[in-house]
Design an enzyme around this catalytic site. Sequence first.
Site, mmCIF file in Angstrom:
data_model
loop_
_atom_site.group_PDB
_atom_site.id
_atom_site.type_symbol
_atom_site.label_atom_id
_atom_site.label_comp_id
_atom_site.label_asym_id
_atom_site.label_seq_id
_atom_site.Cartn_x
_atom_site.Cartn_y
_atom_site.Cartn_z
ATOM 1 N N ASP A 243 -5.909 -5.265 0.507
ATOM 2 C CA ASP A 243 -5.191 -3.972 0.315
ATOM 3 C C ASP A 243 -5.509 -3.253 -1.073
ATOM 4 O O ASP A 243 -5.666 -2.051 -0.927
ATOM 5 C CB ASP A 243 -3.716 -4.543 0.153
ATOM 6 C CG ASP A 243 -2.736 -3.510 0.601
ATOM 7 O OD1 ASP A 243 -2.838 -2.784 1.662
ATOM 8 O OD2 ASP A 243 -1.980 -2.967 -0.134
ATOM 9 N N LYS A 247 -7.256 0.766 -1.728
ATOM 10 C CA LYS A 247 -6.667 1.638 -2.626
ATOM 11 C C LYS A 247 -7.847 2.148 -3.228
ATOM 12 O O LYS A 247 -8.012 3.329 -3.570
ATOM 13 C CB LYS A 247 -5.623 1.048 -3.335
ATOM 14 C CG LYS A 247 -4.416 0.883 -2.628
ATOM 15 C CD LYS A 247 -3.435 0.035 -3.318
ATOM 16 C CE LYS A 247 -2.028 -0.372 -2.374
ATOM 17 N NZ LYS A 247 -1.255 -1.176 -3.151
#
Length: 385
Positions: A243, A247
């Site tokens: 994750d 980003k």
Amino acid sequence: MNVCVSELAEHPQRFLHPLPVSANTTRRRVLAVGVIGPGRVGSALLAQLRAAQPRLVRDSGLELKLCGVVASKRMWLDCDDAELNGRHGGAQVWRPNDLDAFAEHVRGTDGRHALLIDCSANDEVASHYPRWLAAGIHVVTPNKLAGSGPLSRWQAIRAACAHDGARFRYEATVCAGLPVVQTLRDLLDTGDELLAVEGMFSGTLAWLCNRHDGTHPFSMLVREAHALGYTEPDPRDDLSGLDVARKLVILAREAGWPLSLEDVDLQSLVPDALAGLPREQFMDRLHELDVAMAARLAEARAEGGVLRHVAHLDRHGRASVRLAVLPATHAFAHSRLTDNVVQFSTRRYCDNPLLVQGPSAGPEVTAAGVFADLLRIAESLAVRA
Ligand SMILES: NC(=O)c1ccc[n+]([C@@H]2O[C@H](COP(=O)([O-])OP(=O)(O)OC[C@H]3O[C@@H](n4cnc5c(N)ncnc54)[C@H](OP(=O)(O)O)[C@@H]3O)[C@@H](O)[C@H]2O)c1
């Protein structure tokens, strides 16, 4: 106003029905809105939109018209009535999910401004963005899959925006409600040059690093974070760092660098032997992380530093996500609880980088980030209706 998801699922129209208003008619604009994914973030957003509606009409002449809500299997359209729904499996209010029909309905045929908000975490939904944008429908999302997915799809999204003037905004994909993407955008738009980005993009990993002081095994901290709801249901989704890597890719692309997930040197905290296990077995064997994590902590202490989970990107496109030993004087050494921190080094901010820091997870703050994107788009709309 608290929204119960099940209540929303049964009666979406209650959450944004037209309100009696004495409108500011000088700049009156109507924006047709469709919400995809009435889960935690989507429900919080619907509540925020509804609460803000009277103020928006009064102060800026903006009327938000909720035209539909679609979940994974079914959708509600404001045109629906009992007779129409009776043809769809006897549903009282909902009909089966059909994303294209949903988008067409929200867009309408009267040339109005239309905007879709994708609050799912679904790749299939993201794959529709280029088509929707090309049809002139604005898109806002906290879903990271478009921004960090295949580069060709990302380029198709950019091309659709450039060609048709529809807007795509995704502030909440990086650190939820914190103004990270917009800060980078403003730096670049005003002629600054990005030299590097360094960040702690995971509130969960920040919390674990802050608490990992050697008094308890790392696995015990993971269990505590899990019990507190700080981790995903499967903590490997946090510990893998994927994750965080997403980003970083989103920020790199915002800066115009064609980075893909495969380009990120991603060091997972999950040993290979535990990566493919069913979740329960993984939780039973969590203690297998302890020796390696204790060794990393000892290494950090020997150097007089601290352990932090850090994403790093430099101007040559080198990208990494890893557990790093940082000097005790580093800005990230003093982060608190689940805070995210993003540090931009630019030509203007080179001696002392620009920092964005704060709590970043949770449906309310994420929905607020999405809402802010909607308002930025609405602000740019011409008066049409
Ligand atoms: N929660 C946070 O704090 C946070 C922070 C930053 C970013 N985000 C991002 O925000 C997004 C939403 O997160 P969440 O926590 O609200 O997730 P969630 O509670 O699991 O909700 C996801 C929603 O998406 C719907 N959905 C799934 N597939 C769909 C499809 N094909 N078509 C239409 N709807 C579909 C689900 O419908 P069903 O109910 O029918 O399954 C559900 O309503 C994710 O992309 C997440 O990464 C969340």
